[in-house]
Structure formats: structure tokens, C-alpha cells
Enzyme design. Structure first.
Site, short mmCIF file in Angstrom:
data_model
loop_
_atom_site.label_atom_id
_atom_site.label_comp_id
_atom_site.label_asym_id
_atom_site.label_seq_id
_atom_site.Cartn_x
_atom_site.Cartn_y
_atom_site.Cartn_z
N LYS A 170 1.04 -1.11 -0.06
CA LYS A 170 -0.11 -0.01 -0.09
C LYS A 170 0.93 1.28 0.16
CE LYS A 170 -1.75 3.21 1.99
NZ LYS A 170 -1.70 4.47 1.64
N CYS A 279 13.34 11.09 7.43
CA CYS A 279 13.27 10.79 8.79
C CYS A 279 14.81 10.94 9.43
CB CYS A 279 12.61 9.51 9.11
SG CYS A 279 13.26 7.96 8.22
C1 UN1 Z 1 13.93 8.34 5.33
O1 UN1 Z 1 14.11 9.55 5.21
O2 UN1 Z 1 12.94 7.58 5.69
O3 UN1 Z 1 19.72 8.32 5.08
C2 UN1 Z 1 15.12 7.47 4.72
C3 UN1 Z 1 18.92 8.91 4.38
C4 UN1 Z 1 18.39 8.03 3.22
C5 UN1 Z 1 17.14 7.47 3.66
C6 UN1 Z 1 16.20 8.21 4.44
N1 UN1 Z 1 19.29 7.33 2.81
O4 UN1 Z 1 18.68 10.01 4.62
#
Ligand code: UN1
Length: 489
Positions: A170, A279
């Protein structure tokens, strides 16, 4: 469109949802299926029908599928990146990086298909051989976010498939077409019908039905803590496996001896790449360096805002209006709190052509205290808060003072400070003299505390999300042997 049993289908109800360009609200990419429980039922049934055959396919053959899809992603990288920029907003350069992560991980996981998948273990009994094997979960549900519309689905799809599961995906409602293109490439690479199914739609409808479906043995989710809690509660009720990659409040520490230019470059990139919608974004800085704050502002004020398709742009739009409003709410909370000072940004940018998109100026607060809301809650926008600290003890305490723990970094040339940070920071990913963003796919990706529930994505450990351990023993003594009993007892 949904993908069910190898066929592209509209939602059974006929309902659709609009897919719009974050840089230009007038640009509609298309109407996409808005699925509900009926579509999820059909997708899970298709996955079940395909499962036995896929489970019985040797792992190296499953790995070959990943190798081939990696090559097709490479072939179509430019086209996919352009689609991603139009659908999700991020700059083209970053969109290429997103697709590249999917390519790298396809090759990594394809290689894992020929790596050891368990151990041989000594037995306490003669003529008995013991070993561990991985067994697939069965049908797994994957729920993915919009901020990495190719990379994150691949972080879940490749190990789920390699481990022998069938999948219902999803994708985020803001990036359905990236997921659809990815599946088209998987089909071109030889994906058997039903092994991966896609239900497009919104979380409360298609997502909730997928989580609640009794035949779905595990759910892998990347998104917010609030949604993660809802999913975990339902999975807990049904006693099914769930792996969660949730929010974070990442941090860079800048020590007094740091190379301040390097720190500014790295932290500006960590805080404002993808307009802070990662994130792993650097949404806090603990600074012990007297020049850092001014130097960061000097850099940030040069940033150009605009559509991600313009190669000269530094900051692309936020995903949608609701996200822009959410970020502005946090900025207001920061401004109303006397403990922090706004150094730059803090406003919407909507002059001329930019009025069609969702832009917020890169925003830096200084003199923040660790307990402030802007230093505690995930904002997911181009906002960072600088927290002062007197010494390394205070800096580490401030860095650790949130409920999250995904990514942290320290800028210093002092090996003792660096090693203390490496060992004492409560984060799943720690960098020295590098930004909090930019994880590589061969390393485990995941966070401590409320960022997750202990699983790691990417790296070889990614298979743990999608397989069960089986302890196997073969007794070739042709007599009854009892473990824990002395001979003859
Ligand atoms: C995310 O923001 O969920 O390290 C992943 C990083 C990327 C992945 C982020 N390679 O910022």
C-alpha cells in the site's frame, strides 16, 4: 491502478483520488484507484494463490529477479527520477539518489541470495546434526511513505521477496505513480503474477484493511509514530509481526574544535535536503561552537527555492498544503516560546510562480532549550533548532533527551569526544564529521527508543523483518536419543 494477481485494475468501488504536483497544484498527474477492504481482500487472495510456488522457488532464482529489476531501474533511472520530482517534489538530483538507493539495494539483496542463510550448530547428542534455516512469513503487508517513493518500497520489497514471501503493498497516497512504475519494472523483470500486489489508497481505508486482514502475517510500516501506534495495536491484538520505522528528532553536535565550514555544509545539507522531509533530517543542532550559528545562517540565506525540476534550485516544495500548514504551525509554536530566537526564515514563500507550490523558507532557531516542542517533536520540514551546550556531557544529554533515536552526528577532530559520542548517543545511526542523512544500504537502518520496535531495514539484517528462524535437527543414530538426559537414563 491496483495490481492484483498480475492485472492492473481500478478500485472495485470505482472510486479514485487525485495525484498532484507539489510544485504546481494545477498539474494533475492522474486519477488513481482509491481502494478499500474489497480490493485488499482480492489482493491478499492473489498473494495466497501465488505463495506456495514462490516459496518453493530457490533463493538464487528469487535473487535473479532482483538483479534484473536493478538493471531496469538503472536503465530507466532518469525517467523515474523525473516522475518522482513531478509527483513528490524533491529536486531531480535527490530523486536520482532515491532511485539509486533502490538500484544499490537490489544488487545487494541479489548477492545475499547466495550468502549463508543460517548456521550449523553442534548437538549434545552423537549422530545428530542441527542447523538454523530461514522460513518466510507468508503474506506480508508493506505500507510506505511518500518521502522516498522508490527507495523505501525497495527496502521492504527486496528482502520480503528474497525471503520467499508474497506481498501486498500500500504505497503512500501522495506518490502512487512511482510505486506503479516500480511494479511495471518488476513485472518486466519476470515477477510471477500475484507475488506482489498493489492496493492504492489512503491509510484509513486500504492501509487499515491490510493491517487487519487475518491472512497477512506481518506488516512493515514506515511513517509517523501516531500511525505506527495504531498499526502496532492491531497487530498486537492479532499477535502478528510488525516492524516499524517511525519518527525521529535527529541531531548534530558541533564541538568547539570542529571544522566549522564542514559542519555548516553538512548540517545545512542534513537539515534542508528534501526540505527536511526525511526521517533522518537534522532537526536539532547542539552547538558548542561560537561561530556556527551565524555561519549556518549565512549559508542558508543563499538557498534558492523553486520546483525540483529546475536544476539550480536548492529547496523544493513540501509535499502538500497540509504539510506546509503543519510546518508553519510548528514555526509559530517556536516563535511564541520565549526560550528560542528565530534567526532566519519562518515564513511561507509564495511570490510569483511559487504561489502554485508549497514552499517554506529554510528556518533556523537559536538558543532553543532541549525540552521545547520544536526540539522534541518531528516537524518534517525545513526547520532546525540550535541548542547551546557548555560541554560534551551536556551536549550528549541534550542529544539523547528525546523519545526518538534514529540518526545523530558529531563534528569534532578530538578522537576522545568522537568516541564518547559513538558509544553514548542513543541513536541507531551515528556519524562522525558527516551529516545525519545519507545512509548506505549495506548498513542496518533503524532507530532506538520510539523510532521503531527493534527491527532494522537495509543491510543483511533486513531479512529478519520478513522471515522466521527455524531450528532443524536430524538424528541419524536410528535410536531414541534424549536431550538433557545422561546416556542410559
Ligand atoms: C527516510 O527519510 O525515511 O539516510 C529514509 C538517508 C536516506 C534514507 C532516508 N538514505 O537520509
Amino acid at each position: 491502478m491496483n495490481l492484483i494477481g498480475g492485472q492492473w485494475l481500478p478500485a472495485r468501488s470505482g472510486r479514485t483520488m487525485e495525484d498532484r504536483n507539489p510544485a504546481d497544484g494545477d498539474d494533475v498527474l492522474g486519477d488513481v484507484a482509491r481502494s478499500d477492504g474489497d480490493d485488499v481482500d482480492a489482493a491478499v487472495a492473489a498473494a495466497k494463490a501465488a505463495y506456495e510456488r514462490w516459496r518453493a522457488t530457490p533463493m538464487p532464482a528469487r535473487g535473479d529477479l532482483l538483479r534484473r529489476v536493478g538493471a531496469f531501474l538503472e536503465r530507466d533511472k532518469d525517467e523515474l527520477s523525473r516522475l518522482m520530482t513531478r509527483e513528490m517534489g524533491k529536486t531531480l538530483k535527490e530523486a536520482r539518489g532515491d532511485v539509486q538507493e533502490g538500484i544499490d539495494f537490489a544488487h545487494f539483496m541479489a548477492g545475499q541470495a547466495r550468502a549463508p542463510m543460517g548456521e550449523t550448530v553442534p548437538s549434545e547428542l552423537p549422530r545428530k546434526l542441527s542447523m538454523t534455516l530461514r522460513h518466510p512469513i507468508g503474506i506480508v503487508g508493506l505500507i510506505t511513505p511518500w518521502n522516498f517513493p522508490i527507495a523505501i518500497p525497495t527496502w521492504k520489497l527486496w528482502p520480503a521477496l528474497l525471503a520467499g514471501n508474497c506481498v501486498v503493498l500500500k504505497p503512500a497516497e501522495d506518490t502512487p505513480l512511482c510505486a506503479q512504475r516500480l511494479l511495471e519494472l518488476l513485472i518486466e523483470a519476470g515477477l510471477p503474477a500475484g507475488v506482489v500486489n498493489v492496493v492504492q489508497g489512503i491509510g484509513e481505508e486500504a492501509g487499515a484493511a491490510l493491517v487487519a486482514h487475518a491472512d497477512v502475517g506481518a506488516v512493515s510500516f514506515t511513517g509517523s509514530l501516531d500511525t505506527g501506534r495504531l498499526i502496532a495495536a492491531e497487530c498486537g491484538r492479532q499477535m502478528k509481526r510488525y516492524s516499524m520505522e517511525l519518527g525521529s528528532k535527529n541531531v548534530s553536535i558541533v564541538m568547539p574544535d570542529a571544522d566549522v565550514e564542514l559542519a555548516v555544509e553538512g548540517i545545512a545539507w542534513g537539515a534542508f535536503a528534501t526540505s527536511g522531509q526525511r526521517c533522518t533530517a537534522t532537526s536539532r543542532v547542539v552547538s558548542l561552537h561560537p561561530e556556527f550559528a551565524d555561519a549556518l545562517v549565512d549559508k542558508v540565506v543563499t538557498y534558492r527555492l523553486g520546483p525540483g525540476s529546475d536544476e539550480s534550485v536548492d529547496l523544493a516544495p513540501l509535499i502538500n498544503r497540509a504539510q506546509r500548514d503543519r510546518v508553519m504551525d510548528y514555526i509559530r509554536v517556536g516563535r511564541e516560546d520565549d526560550r528560542a530566537r528565530l534567526l532566519t526564515g519562518g515564513h511561507v514563500v509564495d511570490s510569483g510562480e511559487l504561489a502554485k507550490g508549497n514552499y517554506v523558507a529554510p528556518t533556523v532557531f537559536a538558543d532553543a532549550s532541549p525540552s521545547m516542542r520544536i526540539a522534541q517533536e518531528e516537524i518534517f520540514g525545513p526547520v532546525t533548532a540550535i541548542i547551546p551546550a557548555g560541554d560534551l556531557d551536556e551536549a550528549i544529554a541534550a542529544a539523547n533527551s528525546t523519545q526518538f533515536g534514529l540518526s545523530a552526528s558529531i563534528y569534532t577532530n578530538d578522537v576522545n569526544a568522537a568516541m564518547r559520542a559513538v558509544t553514548e548517543l542513543e541513536f541507531g545511526i551515528v556519524y562522525v564529521n558527516a551529516p545525519t542523512i545519507g545512509a548506505e544500504v549495506q548498513l542496518p537502518f533503524g532507530g532506538m527508543k520510539r523510532t521503531g520496535n527493534g527491527f532494522r531495514e537495509a543491510g543483511p539484517h533486513a531479512l529478519d523483518e520478513f522471515s522466521e528462524w527455524k531450528a532443524v535437527s536430524i538424528d541419524f543414530s536410528a535410536r531414541l536419543q534424549k536431550a538433557q538426559f545422561a546416556e542410559g537414563e
